[in-house]
Scaffold this active site. Structure first.
Site, PDB file in Angstrom:
ATOM      1  CG  ASP A  64      -1.842   1.175   1.294  1.00 45.99           C
ATOM      2  OD1 ASP A  64      -1.512   2.240   0.731  1.00 45.99           O
ATOM      3  OD2 ASP A  64      -2.910   1.054   1.914  1.00 45.99           O
ATOM      4  CG  ASN A  91      -0.119   1.587 -12.514  1.00 46.02           C
ATOM      5  OD1 ASN A  91      -0.476   2.094 -13.583  1.00 46.02           O
ATOM      6  ND2 ASN A  91      -0.946   0.852 -11.782  1.00 46.02           N
ATOM      7  CE1 TYR A 168      -5.744  10.453 -11.802  1.00 44.10           C
ATOM      8  CE2 TYR A 168      -5.933  11.889 -13.730  1.00 44.10           C
ATOM      9  CZ  TYR A 168      -5.555  10.688 -13.161  1.00 44.10           C
ATOM     10  OH  TYR A 168      -4.978   9.714 -13.947  1.00 44.10           O
ATOM     11  CE  LYS A 172      -1.965  10.325 -12.105  1.00 40.67           C
ATOM     12  NZ  LYS A 172      -1.215   9.100 -11.800  1.00 40.67           N
ATOM     13  CB  THR A 203      -8.924   1.238 -16.204  1.00 41.87           C
ATOM     14  OG1 THR A 203      -9.016   2.610 -15.804  1.00 41.87           O
ATOM     15  CG2 THR A 203      -7.767   1.037 -17.166  1.00 41.87           C
TER      16      THR A 203
END
Ligand SMILES: NC(=O)c1ccc[n+]([C@@H]2O[C@H](COP(=O)([O-])OP(=O)(O)OC[C@H]3O[C@@H](n4cnc5c(N)ncnc54)[C@H](OP(=O)(O)O)[C@@H]3O)[C@@H](O)[C@H]2O)c1
Length: 245
Positions: A64, A91, A168, A172, A203
């Site tokens: 984790d 990832n 998000y 990034k 996904t």
């Protein structure tokens, strides 16, 4: 006592499904030993068993990215078993503000997103870097997103211009900063550090609305994970080439 193996050893975080799982499959198909990182044991073991049934050298490793105990246990396991790590694919990530406007996103959502997508990546990388330094060709791939590009976010003609997920996207962007800074620090070593954008890939993260397959999405990650000594470092790429920061 660590095993002596000429096979490349790669760890993929968040590899029990999606792009991470497919990246594990692609790297294993190239004859590597894969440590399939997953935070939940049952999901991780099931994913590793599926790849093993394809004849691939894959083993589950509980990790984790937000949990120091599992990070430390993973580091110790890799050190004891292999004495080095050749490839780290960061990832694992979350997207928690899919339906929230930048003016409305709450601090908890922002912090949880950064915990996994930014602080988690840095913590895992810092824990494992001593082992990557022992590789003769270390590769670190930070799985970013085109949504992390401030240039693209500012371009009204860009396909994903309306997608303004503050938590998000900014996580990034910050991850890309880590790529640039770490690559600079390691520029005189054999280690290459790059950001990869898989593109809009079907996904669970987007309820399978992406138009790329996981095979297509993982391809740039695999390419950056297996760059030759002459390859780039400190860059940001999708499968068409260099992306603007
Ligand atoms: N799909 C796209 O269109 C797209 C586009 C650009 C970039 N990306 C990036 O590609 C990467 C993979 O995303 P995906 O689309 O394959 O998403 P996904 O199917 O939701 O997979 C995410 C993976 O990360 C794991 N994860 C989340 N938090 C974790 C933690 N704290 N520790 C360890 N593992 C954790 C998840 O584990 P659980 O199963 O336990 O939740 C899962 O295995 C991400 O970095 C994402 O930002 C995706």
């Amino acid at each position: 006592m660590a095993e002596h193996t000429n096979k490349r050893i790669a760890l993929v975080t968040g590899a029990n499904k999606g792009i991470g799982y497919e990246t594990a499959r692609q790297l294993a198909s190239r004859g590597m030993t894969i440590l399939l990182g997953a935070r939940e044991e049952q999901r991780g073991k099931a994913a590793a068993a599926k790849l093993q049934s394809e004849g691939l050298d894959v083993q589950f490793l509980r990790l984790d990215v937000n949990d120091q105990t599992t990070r430390e246990a993973a580091r110790r396991f890799i050190e004891d078993k292999f004495g080095r790590l050749d490839i780290l694919v960061n990832n694992a990530a979350v997207a928690l503000d899919i339906n929230l406007k930048p003016s409305e996103v709450d601090m908890q959502t922002l912090r949880k997103t950064f915990d996994t997508n930014f602080f988690g990546v840095i913590s895992v990388t810092q824990a494992l870097l001593p082992l990557i330094r022992k590789s003769d060709a270390g590769r670190i791939v930070n799985v970013s997103s085109g949504l992390g590009s401030l240039t693209q976010n500012s371009d009204p003609s860009w396909e994903f211009y309306p997608v303004k997920l503050l938590a998000y996207n900014a996580s990034k962007t910050a991850l890309n900063a880590f790529t640039v800074m770490l690559a600079h620090e390691l520029k005189d070593t054999a280690i290459k550090v790059n950001s990869a954008d898989p593109g809009f890939t079907a996904t669970d993260m987007n309820d399978h609305r992406g138009y790329k397959t996981v095979e297509q999405g993982a391809a740039i990650i695999t390419q950056l994970a297996t760059l030759p000594a002459s390859g780039a470092t400190g860059g940001y790429f999708d499968d068409h080439g260099v992306l603007p920061w």
